[in-house]
Design a protein around this motif. Structure first.
Motif, PDB file in Angstrom:
ATOM      1  N   GLU A 127      38.338  19.490  29.325  1.00  0.00           N
ATOM      2  CA  GLU A 127      39.021  20.943  28.979  1.00  0.00           C
ATOM      3  C   GLU A 127      38.040  21.880  29.362  1.00  0.00           C
ATOM      4  O   GLU A 127      36.727  21.634  29.365  1.00  0.00           O
ATOM      5  CB  GLU A 127      39.191  21.109  27.522  1.00  0.00           C
ATOM      6  N   LEU A 128      38.496  23.206  30.011  1.00  0.00           N
ATOM      7  CA  LEU A 128      37.569  24.086  30.063  1.00  0.00           C
ATOM      8  C   LEU A 128      38.145  25.413  29.178  1.00  0.00           C
ATOM      9  O   LEU A 128      39.407  25.527  28.958  1.00  0.00           O
ATOM     10  CB  LEU A 128      37.667  24.487  31.571  1.00  0.00           C
ATOM     11  N   ARG A 129      37.135  26.112  28.711  1.00  0.00           N
ATOM     12  CA  ARG A 129      37.657  27.259  27.890  1.00  0.00           C
ATOM     13  C   ARG A 129      37.049  28.551  28.187  1.00  0.00           C
ATOM     14  O   ARG A 129      35.861  28.658  28.984  1.00  0.00           O
ATOM     15  CB  ARG A 129      37.045  26.917  26.500  1.00  0.00           C
ATOM     16  N   THR A 130      37.701  29.675  28.216  1.00  0.00           N
ATOM     17  CA  THR A 130      37.121  30.841  28.456  1.00  0.00           C
ATOM     18  C   THR A 130      36.191  31.379  27.447  1.00  0.00           C
ATOM     19  O   THR A 130      36.766  31.113  26.013  1.00  0.00           O
ATOM     20  CB  THR A 130      38.222  31.826  28.726  1.00  0.00           C
ATOM     21  N   ASP A 131      35.162  32.135  27.587  1.00  0.00           N
ATOM     22  CA  ASP A 131      34.427  33.109  26.626  1.00  0.00           C
ATOM     23  C   ASP A 131      34.057  34.263  27.008  1.00  0.00           C
ATOM     24  O   ASP A 131      33.509  34.913  27.820  1.00  0.00           O
ATOM     25  CB  ASP A 131      32.982  32.256  26.680  1.00  0.00           C
ATOM     26  N   ASN A 132      35.148  35.195  26.323  1.00  0.00           N
ATOM     27  CA  ASN A 132      35.289  36.751  26.675  1.00  0.00           C
ATOM     28  C   ASN A 132      35.286  36.871  27.941  1.00  0.00           C
ATOM     29  O   ASN A 132      34.410  37.875  28.606  1.00  0.00           O
ATOM     30  CB  ASN A 132      33.881  37.402  25.984  1.00  0.00           C
ATOM     31  N   LEU A 133      36.070  36.377  28.862  1.00  0.00           N
ATOM     32  CA  LEU A 133      36.230  36.229  30.324  1.00  0.00           C
ATOM     33  C   LEU A 133      36.937  37.577  30.596  1.00  0.00           C
ATOM     34  O   LEU A 133      38.136  37.978  29.866  1.00  0.00           O
ATOM     35  CB  LEU A 133      36.950  35.272  30.675  1.00  0.00           C
ATOM     36  N   LYS A 134      36.568  38.527  31.499  1.00  0.00           N
ATOM     37  CA  LYS A 134      37.201  39.493  31.912  1.00  0.00           C
ATOM     38  C   LYS A 134      37.259  39.709  33.531  1.00  0.00           C
ATOM     39  O   LYS A 134      36.222  39.450  34.142  1.00  0.00           O
ATOM     40  CB  LYS A 134      36.832  40.844  31.360  1.00  0.00           C
ATOM     41  N   THR A 135      38.196  40.039  34.119  1.00  0.00           N
ATOM     42  CA  THR A 135      38.070  40.271  35.621  1.00  0.00           C
ATOM     43  C   THR A 135      39.396  41.073  36.000  1.00  0.00           C
ATOM     44  O   THR A 135      40.462  41.335  35.177  1.00  0.00           O
ATOM     45  CB  THR A 135      38.150  38.827  36.193  1.00  0.00           C
ATOM     46  N   THR A 136      39.263  41.614  37.136  1.00  0.00           N
ATOM     47  CA  THR A 136      40.215  42.427  37.916  1.00  0.00           C
ATOM     48  C   THR A 136      40.746  41.768  39.323  1.00  0.00           C
ATOM     49  O   THR A 136      39.889  41.871  40.115  1.00  0.00           O
ATOM     50  CB  THR A 136      39.802  43.908  38.274  1.00  0.00           C
ATOM     51  N   PRO A 137      42.065  41.338  39.308  1.00  0.00           N
ATOM     52  CA  PRO A 137      42.307  41.062  40.779  1.00  0.00           C
ATOM     53  C   PRO A 137      42.604  41.908  41.709  1.00  0.00           C
ATOM     54  O   PRO A 137      43.027  43.003  41.370  1.00  0.00           O
ATOM     55  CB  PRO A 137      43.718  40.285  40.442  1.00  0.00           C
ATOM     56  N   VAL A 138      41.881  41.986  42.703  1.00  0.00           N
ATOM     57  CA  VAL A 138      41.896  43.218  43.684  1.00  0.00           C
ATOM     58  C   VAL A 138      43.075  43.627  44.210  1.00  0.00           C
ATOM     59  O   VAL A 138      43.424  44.891  44.002  1.00  0.00           O
ATOM     60  CB  VAL A 138      40.939  42.624  45.072  1.00  0.00           C
ATOM     61  N   MET A 139      43.913  42.781  44.439  1.00  0.00           N
ATOM     62  CA  MET A 139      45.532  43.065  44.807  1.00  0.00           C
ATOM     63  C   MET A 139      46.227  43.986  43.718  1.00  0.00           C
ATOM     64  O   MET A 139      47.100  44.594  44.116  1.00  0.00           O
ATOM     65  CB  MET A 139      46.261  41.868  45.648  1.00  0.00           C
ATOM     66  N   LEU A 140      45.836  43.359  42.578  1.00  0.00           N
ATOM     67  CA  LEU A 140      46.712  44.364  41.398  1.00  0.00           C
ATOM     68  C   LEU A 140      46.041  45.386  40.844  1.00  0.00           C
ATOM     69  O   LEU A 140      46.648  46.273  40.305  1.00  0.00           O
ATOM     70  CB  LEU A 140      46.860  43.210  40.407  1.00  0.00           C
ATOM     71  N   ASN A 208      45.993  47.944  47.988  1.00  0.00           N
ATOM     72  CA  ASN A 208      46.644  46.997  48.638  1.00  0.00           C
ATOM     73  C   ASN A 208      47.743  47.935  49.262  1.00  0.00           C
ATOM     74  O   ASN A 208      48.796  48.429  48.573  1.00  0.00           O
ATOM     75  CB  ASN A 208      47.282  46.217  47.764  1.00  0.00           C
ATOM     76  N   LYS A 209      47.969  47.951  50.771  1.00  0.00           N
ATOM     77  CA  LYS A 209      49.051  48.917  51.184  1.00  0.00           C
ATOM     78  C   LYS A 209      50.323  48.400  51.084  1.00  0.00           C
ATOM     79  O   LYS A 209      51.329  48.931  51.143  1.00  0.00           O
ATOM     80  CB  LYS A 209      48.677  48.856  52.796  1.00  0.00           C
ATOM     81  N   LEU A 210      50.343  46.971  50.905  1.00  0.00           N
ATOM     82  CA  LEU A 210      51.736  46.464  50.779  1.00  0.00           C
ATOM     83  C   LEU A 210      52.622  46.557  49.327  1.00  0.00           C
ATOM     84  O   LEU A 210      53.737  46.995  49.646  1.00  0.00           O
ATOM     85  CB  LEU A 210      51.763  44.692  50.733  1.00  0.00           C
ATOM     86  N   PHE A 211      51.627  46.829  48.433  1.00  0.00           N
ATOM     87  CA  PHE A 211      52.381  47.280  47.141  1.00  0.00           C
ATOM     88  C   PHE A 211      51.304  47.650  46.332  1.00  0.00           C
ATOM     89  O   PHE A 211      50.154  47.270  46.282  1.00  0.00           O
ATOM     90  CB  PHE A 211      53.237  46.045  46.634  1.00  0.00           C
ATOM     91  N   TYR A 212      51.669  48.632  45.440  1.00  0.00           N
ATOM     92  CA  TYR A 212      50.824  49.503  44.801  1.00  0.00           C
ATOM     93  C   TYR A 212      51.463  50.740  43.639  1.00  0.00           C
ATOM     94  O   TYR A 212      52.516  50.814  43.878  1.00  0.00           O
ATOM     95  CB  TYR A 212      49.685  50.226  45.517  1.00  0.00           C
ATOM     96  N   GLY A 213      50.690  50.846  42.900  1.00  0.00           N
ATOM     97  CA  GLY A 213      51.397  51.768  41.583  1.00  0.00           C
ATOM     98  C   GLY A 213      51.072  51.357  40.346  1.00  0.00           C
ATOM     99  O   GLY A 213      50.047  50.296  40.093  1.00  0.00           O
ATOM    100  N   LYS A 214      51.665  51.606  39.084  1.00  0.00           N
ATOM    101  CA  LYS A 214      51.668  50.929  38.135  1.00  0.00           C
ATOM    102  C   LYS A 214      52.867  50.333  37.562  1.00  0.00           C
ATOM    103  O   LYS A 214      54.148  50.917  37.977  1.00  0.00           O
ATOM    104  CB  LYS A 214      51.356  52.164  36.916  1.00  0.00           C
ATOM    105  N   MET A 215      52.697  49.249  36.865  1.00  0.00           N
ATOM    106  CA  MET A 215      53.846  48.373  36.316  1.00  0.00           C
ATOM    107  C   MET A 215      53.524  47.663  35.256  1.00  0.00           C
ATOM    108  O   MET A 215      52.480  46.957  35.033  1.00  0.00           O
ATOM    109  CB  MET A 215      54.205  47.339  37.528  1.00  0.00           C
ATOM    110  N   LEU A 216      54.476  47.709  34.088  1.00  0.00           N
ATOM    111  CA  LEU A 216      54.313  47.002  32.923  1.00  0.00           C
ATOM    112  C   LEU A 216      55.591  45.872  32.900  1.00  0.00           C
ATOM    113  O   LEU A 216      56.519  46.401  33.326  1.00  0.00           O
ATOM    114  CB  LEU A 216      54.386  47.783  31.895  1.00  0.00           C
ATOM    115  N   VAL A 217      55.145  44.857  32.625  1.00  0.00           N
ATOM    116  CA  VAL A 217      56.357  43.566  32.483  1.00  0.00           C
ATOM    117  C   VAL A 217      56.548  42.938  31.284  1.00  0.00           C
ATOM    118  O   VAL A 217      55.586  42.609  30.500  1.00  0.00           O
ATOM    119  CB  VAL A 217      55.697  42.662  33.510  1.00  0.00           C
ATOM    120  N   SER A 218      57.883  42.949  30.910  1.00  0.00           N
ATOM    121  CA  SER A 218      58.210  42.241  29.739  1.00  0.00           C
ATOM    122  C   SER A 218      59.172  40.986  30.225  1.00  0.00           C
ATOM    123  O   SER A 218      59.864  41.297  31.147  1.00  0.00           O
ATOM    124  CB  SER A 218      59.092  43.201  28.569  1.00  0.00           C
ATOM    125  N   THR A 219      58.824  39.844  29.789  1.00  0.00           N
ATOM    126  CA  THR A 219      59.565  38.734  30.368  1.00  0.00           C
ATOM    127  C   THR A 219      59.337  37.677  29.515  1.00  0.00           C
ATOM    128  O   THR A 219      58.554  37.247  28.786  1.00  0.00           O
ATOM    129  CB  THR A 219      58.752  38.277  31.765  1.00  0.00           C
TER     130      THR A 219
END
Length: 220
Positions: A127-140, A208-219
Motif C-alpha cells: 500500500e502507498l498513502r498520500t500525506d497532504n499531497l497537493k499538485t496541479t496537472p499542467v494541462m488542466l 494548453n491550446k487544445l482545450f482551456y477554460g473553467k469547468m466544474l463536473v458532477s458525475t
C-alpha cells in the motif's frame, strides 16, 4: 539525469547468467532538472543464484529503501524478492521525473511494497498513502489535494478505496474500484468516479491550446 558517480562494481558471467556485485553511489542525482537526492546501491553475491541487494534514495525530502534478493535465473518463477520501504517521497522533487506534467507540488507519498515476479510480469503487493499531497496537472491548470488517501497493490492490479480528490473550492470527488493488470502494461479499468461540482479545469490558452477554460463536473 546527472550527478556525481562513484562505483566499485564487478561484472561476471556476462554471456550466461549475468551478475554484478559491488557498490555504486550517485551524489545529488538529478532527473530532468530536479534533484531527487543521493542514490546508493549495494550488491553482494549471497550465493551462486542470488544477489543480496540494497538500493536507497535519500535527501531532498526523499527516503526510500529497497532490500532483498535478485535472482538472475528465476527461482520459483521470481527474479525478485524485494521489500520497498517508502518512508517519504517528496512529490515536488519528482516533477522532473513526471516530465513536468505536474507543477506546484507539495506533500509526500509513504508506504510499503513487496516486489516479486519478473521484469515482464512483476508482482507488487502492499500500500502507498498520500500525506497532504497537493499538485496541479499542467494541462488542466486545476490544483488538487489528496489529504490521507490509500492506493492498494494486489496480485490482480491496483485498488482505490474511496480515494478522495479535493479541489481549491473544497469540493470533493472519490474514486473506487480497480485497475486490473498482471503485468503493468495491459490494463483494464473497473472504476467508479463520483463527484459534485469538482473543478477539473482552470486553465488558459498558455497552459494548453487544445482545450482551456473553467469547468466544474458532477458525475456518477
Amino acid at each position: 539525469a546527472n550527478g556525481v558517480l562513484n562505483t566499485n562494481m564487478r561484472l561476471q558471467n556476462l554471456t550466461t547468467s549475468p551478475q554484478a556485485t559491488g557498490t555504486l553511489s550517485v551524489t545529488n542525482l538529478a532527473v530532468l532538472g530536479d534533484t531527487i537526492g543521493n542514490l546508493d546501491v549495494q550488491l553482494n553475491e549471497a550465493s551462486a543464484k542470488a544477489i543480496d541487494s540494497r538500493i536507497a534514495i535519500n535527501g531532498r525530502g526523499n527516503d526510500l529503501v529497497v532490500t532483498g534478493f535478485y535472482y538472475p535465473t528465476p527461482v520459483n518463477g521470481n527474479n525478485f524478492d524485494l521489500t520497498m520501504a517508502v518512508n517519504a517521497i517528496d512529490l515536488r522533487s519528482m516533477e522532473g521525473l513526471a516530465q513536468h506534467q505536474i507543477r506546484n507540488s507539495s506533500g509526500y507519498i509513504r508506504g510499503n511494497l513487496k516486489i516479486q515476479g519478473t521484469m515482464t510480469a512483476p508482482k507488487i503487493t502492499g500500500e502507498l498513502r498520500t500525506d497532504n499531497l497537493k499538485t496541479t496537472p499542467v494541462m488542466l491548470g486545476a490544483p488538487f489535494s489528496f489529504p490521507q488517501e490509500a492506493i492498494a497493490f494486489a496480485s490482480d492490479g491496483i485498488e482505490f478505496r474511496n480515494f478522495k480528490i479535493v479541489d481549491t473550492l473544497g469540493n470533493r470527488g472519490t474514486i473506487s474500484g480497480k485497475i486490473l493488470t498482471t503485468n503493468y502494461r495491459d490494463m483494464k479499468l473497473a472504476l467508479k468516479i463520483d463527484a459534485r461540482k469538482l473543478q477539473v479545469l482552470n486553465s488558459t490558452v498558455q497552459d494548453n491550446k487544445l482545450f482551456y477554460g473553467k469547468m466544474l463536473v458532477s458525475t456518477n
